[in-house]
Design a protein around this motif. Structure first.
Motif, PDB file in Angstrom:
ATOM      1  N   ALA A 147       6.150  16.658-121.116  1.00  0.00           N
ATOM      2  CA  ALA A 147       5.460  17.847-120.634  1.00  0.00           C
ATOM      3  C   ALA A 147       3.948  17.687-120.734  1.00  0.00           C
ATOM      4  CB  ALA A 147       5.908  19.070-121.435  1.00  0.00           C
ATOM      5  N   PHE A 148       3.484  17.114-121.836  1.00  0.00           N
ATOM      6  CA  PHE A 148       2.038  16.929-122.012  1.00  0.00           C
ATOM      7  C   PHE A 148       1.475  15.994-120.947  1.00  0.00           C
ATOM      8  CE2 PHE A 148      -1.742  15.013-123.993  1.00  0.00           C
ATOM      9  CZ  PHE A 148      -2.445  16.174-124.302  1.00  0.00           C
ATOM     10  N   LYS A 149       2.186  14.915-120.671  1.00  0.00           N
ATOM     11  CA  LYS A 149       1.718  13.967-119.651  1.00  0.00           C
ATOM     12  C   LYS A 149       1.667  14.628-118.278  1.00  0.00           C
ATOM     13  CE  LYS A 149       3.381   9.732-121.915  1.00  0.00           C
ATOM     14  NZ  LYS A 149       4.369   8.615-121.839  1.00  0.00           N
ATOM     15  N   THR A 150       2.678  15.428-117.985  1.00  0.00           N
ATOM     16  CA  THR A 150       2.716  16.111-116.689  1.00  0.00           C
ATOM     17  C   THR A 150       1.548  17.068-116.528  1.00  0.00           C
ATOM     18  OG1 THR A 150       5.138  15.959-116.622  1.00  0.00           O
ATOM     19  CG2 THR A 150       4.113  17.603-115.198  1.00  0.00           C
ATOM     20  N   ILE A 151       1.248  17.831-117.579  1.00  0.00           N
ATOM     21  CA  ILE A 151       0.144  18.789-117.529  1.00  0.00           C
ATOM     22  C   ILE A 151      -1.195  18.062-117.439  1.00  0.00           C
ATOM     23  CG2 ILE A 151      -1.067  20.582-118.843  1.00  0.00           C
ATOM     24  CD1 ILE A 151       1.706  21.453-119.868  1.00  0.00           C
TER      25      ILE A 151
ATOM     26  N   LEU B  55       5.263  23.953-111.966  1.00  0.00           N
ATOM     27  CA  LEU B  55       5.780  22.830-112.749  1.00  0.00           C
ATOM     28  C   LEU B  55       7.041  23.220-113.507  1.00  0.00           C
ATOM     29  CD1 LEU B  55       2.518  21.353-114.346  1.00  0.00           C
ATOM     30  CD2 LEU B  55       3.778  20.465-112.378  1.00  0.00           C
ATOM     31  N   PHE B  56       7.196  24.520-113.738  1.00  0.00           N
ATOM     32  CA  PHE B  56       8.284  24.997-114.582  1.00  0.00           C
ATOM     33  C   PHE B  56       9.478  25.426-113.739  1.00  0.00           C
ATOM     34  CE2 PHE B  56       4.325  25.613-116.867  1.00  0.00           C
ATOM     35  CZ  PHE B  56       4.614  25.018-118.081  1.00  0.00           C
ATOM     36  N   THR B  57      10.651  24.965-114.140  1.00  0.00           N
ATOM     37  CA  THR B  57      11.891  25.330-113.449  1.00  0.00           C
ATOM     38  C   THR B  57      12.851  26.088-114.357  1.00  0.00           C
ATOM     39  OG1 THR B  57      12.878  23.183-114.025  1.00  0.00           O
ATOM     40  CG2 THR B  57      11.743  23.351-111.895  1.00  0.00           C
ATOM     41  N   LYS B  58      12.538  26.130-115.644  1.00  0.00           N
ATOM     42  CA  LYS B  58      13.419  26.781-116.622  1.00  0.00           C
ATOM     43  C   LYS B  58      12.572  27.487-117.676  1.00  0.00           C
ATOM     44  CE  LYS B  58      15.142  22.619-117.031  1.00  0.00           C
ATOM     45  NZ  LYS B  58      14.917  21.998-115.737  1.00  0.00           N
TER      46      LYS B  58
ATOM     47  N   TYR C 228      13.253  18.548-126.427  1.00  0.00           N
ATOM     48  CA  TYR C 228      11.989  19.261-126.216  1.00  0.00           C
ATOM     49  C   TYR C 228      10.926  18.396-125.536  1.00  0.00           C
ATOM     50  CZ  TYR C 228      13.472  23.397-128.766  1.00  0.00           C
ATOM     51  OH  TYR C 228      14.119  24.562-129.142  1.00  0.00           O
ATOM     52  N   GLN C 229      11.310  17.252-125.009  1.00  0.00           N
ATOM     53  CA  GLN C 229      10.336  16.373-124.374  1.00  0.00           C
ATOM     54  C   GLN C 229       9.694  17.005-123.137  1.00  0.00           C
ATOM     55  OE1 GLN C 229       9.202  13.405-125.603  1.00  0.00           O
ATOM     56  NE2 GLN C 229      10.426  14.005-127.365  1.00  0.00           N
ATOM     57  N   ASP C 230      10.445  17.864-122.449  1.00  0.00           N
ATOM     58  CA  ASP C 230       9.942  18.493-121.219  1.00  0.00           C
ATOM     59  C   ASP C 230       9.594  19.966-121.427  1.00  0.00           C
ATOM     60  OD1 ASP C 230      10.335  16.193-119.465  1.00  0.00           O
ATOM     61  OD2 ASP C 230      12.479  16.542-119.774  1.00  0.00           O
ATOM     62  N   THR C 231       9.379  20.356-122.678  1.00  0.00           N
ATOM     63  CA  THR C 231       9.195  21.766-123.017  1.00  0.00           C
ATOM     64  C   THR C 231       7.762  22.072-123.442  1.00  0.00           C
ATOM     65  OG1 THR C 231      11.507  21.967-123.704  1.00  0.00           O
ATOM     66  CG2 THR C 231       9.981  23.625-124.545  1.00  0.00           C
ATOM     67  N   VAL C 232       7.275  23.225-122.998  1.00  0.00           N
ATOM     68  CA  VAL C 232       5.988  23.755-123.438  1.00  0.00           C
ATOM     69  C   VAL C 232       6.258  25.061-124.176  1.00  0.00           C
ATOM     70  CG1 VAL C 232       3.741  24.667-122.739  1.00  0.00           C
ATOM     71  CG2 VAL C 232       4.737  22.719-121.509  1.00  0.00           C
ATOM     72  N   MET C 233       5.819  25.125-125.430  1.00  0.00           N
ATOM     73  CA  MET C 233       6.014  26.322-126.239  1.00  0.00           C
ATOM     74  C   MET C 233       4.717  27.109-126.364  1.00  0.00           C
ATOM     75  SD  MET C 233       8.452  25.032-129.381  1.00  0.00           S
ATOM     76  CE  MET C 233       8.848  26.717-129.864  1.00  0.00           C
ATOM     77  N   LEU C 234       4.802  28.419-126.199  1.00  0.00           N
ATOM     78  CA  LEU C 234       3.679  29.328-126.394  1.00  0.00           C
ATOM     79  C   LEU C 234       3.972  30.139-127.651  1.00  0.00           C
ATOM     80  CD1 LEU C 234       3.337  30.670-122.710  1.00  0.00           C
ATOM     81  CD2 LEU C 234       2.338  28.592-123.710  1.00  0.00           C
ATOM     82  N   VAL C 235       3.163  29.965-128.682  1.00  0.00           N
ATOM     83  CA  VAL C 235       3.478  30.501-130.008  1.00  0.00           C
ATOM     84  C   VAL C 235       2.291  31.287-130.578  1.00  0.00           C
ATOM     85  CG1 VAL C 235       4.226  29.907-132.342  1.00  0.00           C
ATOM     86  CG2 VAL C 235       4.957  28.486-130.414  1.00  0.00           C
TER      87      VAL C 235
ATOM     88  N   SER D  55      -7.254  21.010-123.852  1.00  0.00           N
ATOM     89  CA  SER D  55      -7.651  20.300-125.073  1.00  0.00           C
ATOM     90  C   SER D  55      -6.975  20.857-126.313  1.00  0.00           C
ATOM     91  CB  SER D  55      -9.170  20.353-125.244  1.00  0.00           C
ATOM     92  OG  SER D  55      -9.629  21.695-125.372  1.00  0.00           O
ATOM     93  N   ASN D  56      -6.548  22.133-126.242  1.00  0.00           N
ATOM     94  CA  ASN D  56      -5.940  22.761-127.422  1.00  0.00           C
ATOM     95  C   ASN D  56      -4.425  22.601-127.469  1.00  0.00           C
ATOM     96  OD1 ASN D  56      -8.409  23.704-128.453  1.00  0.00           O
ATOM     97  ND2 ASN D  56      -8.346  25.491-127.094  1.00  0.00           N
ATOM     98  N   ILE D  57      -3.838  21.943-126.475  1.00  0.00           N
ATOM     99  CA  ILE D  57      -2.395  21.752-126.484  1.00  0.00           C
ATOM    100  C   ILE D  57      -2.031  20.733-127.550  1.00  0.00           C
ATOM    101  CG2 ILE D  57      -0.386  21.003-125.161  1.00  0.00           C
ATOM    102  CD1 ILE D  57      -1.707  22.007-122.651  1.00  0.00           C
ATOM    103  N   LYS D  58      -1.086  21.118-128.402  1.00  0.00           N
ATOM    104  CA  LYS D  58      -0.690  20.263-129.511  1.00  0.00           C
ATOM    105  C   LYS D  58       0.631  19.565-129.202  1.00  0.00           C
ATOM    106  CE  LYS D  58      -2.744  23.661-132.660  1.00  0.00           C
ATOM    107  NZ  LYS D  58      -2.508  24.560-133.811  1.00  0.00           N
ATOM    108  N   SER D  59       0.820  18.413-129.815  1.00  0.00           N
ATOM    109  CA  SER D  59       2.072  17.698-129.663  1.00  0.00           C
ATOM    110  C   SER D  59       3.163  18.438-130.414  1.00  0.00           C
ATOM    111  CB  SER D  59       1.938  16.273-130.208  1.00  0.00           C
ATOM    112  OG  SER D  59       3.169  15.602-130.177  1.00  0.00           O
TER     113      SER D  59
END
Length: 352
Positions: free
Chosen positions: A10-14, A23-26, A280-287, A343-347
């Protein structure tokens, strides 16, 4: 105010394409009762702005509170529906020492308020936002309503799960009540004998109620239309925060969640067992960030204990404050999208 975590793919795609809605399908929606109030502002922004003009399908997969959210967000006016859900849920008052019959009846009233006259039809006919409700079909002692027998069954589940999560597949079967035109499939290494049932006007409310029917708190839902006869309870028993693969694998999964350390099932809450990071390789979490949480009344997010540990007036005031404050999370997300700042997206790392 908002922390964003991304799996490796997900990070690479973004990085390559930016943070774009197509980009999101689910999308995943976890269990957790009123903890979801911390996502209220995000839900309104995502479905009122971010996905507003979307034309391609977005599969919404929810259990318990997540299913209730997605039942609202897949209606024709998602912002109005999720607002009704937040208002009615937060303002629900139970009698002292309320029994399962009362709690179940008020849950049915909540569904009626959220759906109104046309909500069910709108969910079924939505060609873009396709709802999926996860439900656990029970066997053995977990099918009983008598508290002593049900508790014995749950204790057995707790022991089996501690040995191996896959062992509770002997007591619970995952049912996915899905949008009539969905092709989504779940891939799970624990083999919960997944069964797919198409949603209809005859079973949608029952399936949704079952997905939120907490053991020992609410009555189970029996014999849902279109599904085998039996006893159906809270989908969070199996999929509390999710540890599953989703097919087809095209696109990314968006996961607004109140916790950056997801637990697979309800019985994993107190365990150190980690989810499979490959899911979770293709997942983006908003927390919500810890800073945001510490700024809330009582320095915490809402939870079901608030019903019994606070008087109604204090609880409702507190929950209303939380609902209002979550606009900050929406603003934080919108700013990052508008400035294309990643820049603030974390692994994503479930081990910390």
């Amino acid at each position: 105010m908002l922390d964003i975590y991304a799996g490796e793919n997900a990070f690479k795609t973004i990085q390559e394409q930016g943070f774009k809605q197509d980009l999101f399908t689910k999308m995943l929606g976890a269990s957790g009762g009123p903890k979801w109030f911390t996502l209220f502002g995000l839900d309104k922004y995502l479905f009122g702005e971010f996905f507003k003009d979307r034309t391609s399908e977005l599969n919404l997969i929810g259990s318990s509170a997540g299913a209730f959210r997605f039942a609202a967000l897949s209606q024709k006016d998602p912002v109005a529906a999720i607002t009704r859900l937040a208002k009615h849920y937060s303002e629900t008052v139970y009698s002292t020492n309320a029994k399962s019959a009362e709690i179940t009846e008020k849950a049915k009233n909540l569904l009626d308020a959220v759906y109104g006259k046309t909500g069910v039809e709108e969910v079924l006919n939505n060609s873009v936002f396709k709802a999926h409700f996860i439900v656990a079909k029970c066997s053995g002692l977990t099918t009983y309503e008598q508290p002593a027998l049900q508790m014995l069954g749950l204790c057995s589940s707790l022991v089996l799960n501690r040995i191996n999560r896959g062992l509770i597949a002997k007591q619970y079967q995952r049912f996915i009540f899905h949008h009539p035109k969905s092709q989504l499939q779940i891939n799970d290494r624990y083999h919960f004998n997944d069964t797919y049932v198409s949603l209809s006007d005859k079973n949608l409310k029952d399936a949704l109620l079952a997905s939120g029917s907490i053991p020992m708190v609410m009555k189970a839902v029996k014999n849902i239309s279109g599904a085998p006869q039996g006893t159906y309870r809270d989908g969070g028993i199996i999929d509390y925060h999710f540890d599953i693969g989703l097919k087809p694998k095209d696109g990314l999964t968006l996961y607004p969640h109140f916790n950056a350390q997801p637990k697979a099932g309800w019985f994993d809450k107190s365990l150190k067992r980690n989810i499979d990071i490959n899911n979770y390789q293709d997942t983006v979490m908003l927390v919500p960030s810890l800073k945001f949480i510490s700024s809330l009344p009582f320095n915490k997010i809402p939870d079901r204990k608030d019903f019994t540990e606070m008087d109604a007036a204090t609880r409702i005031k507190y929950w209303r404050t939380v609902l209002a404050e979550t606009e900050q999370l929406a603003d934080s997300f919108a700013k990052q999208i508008d400035t294309e700042d990643i820049s603030n997206i974390k692994s994503f790392n479930p081990h910390y």
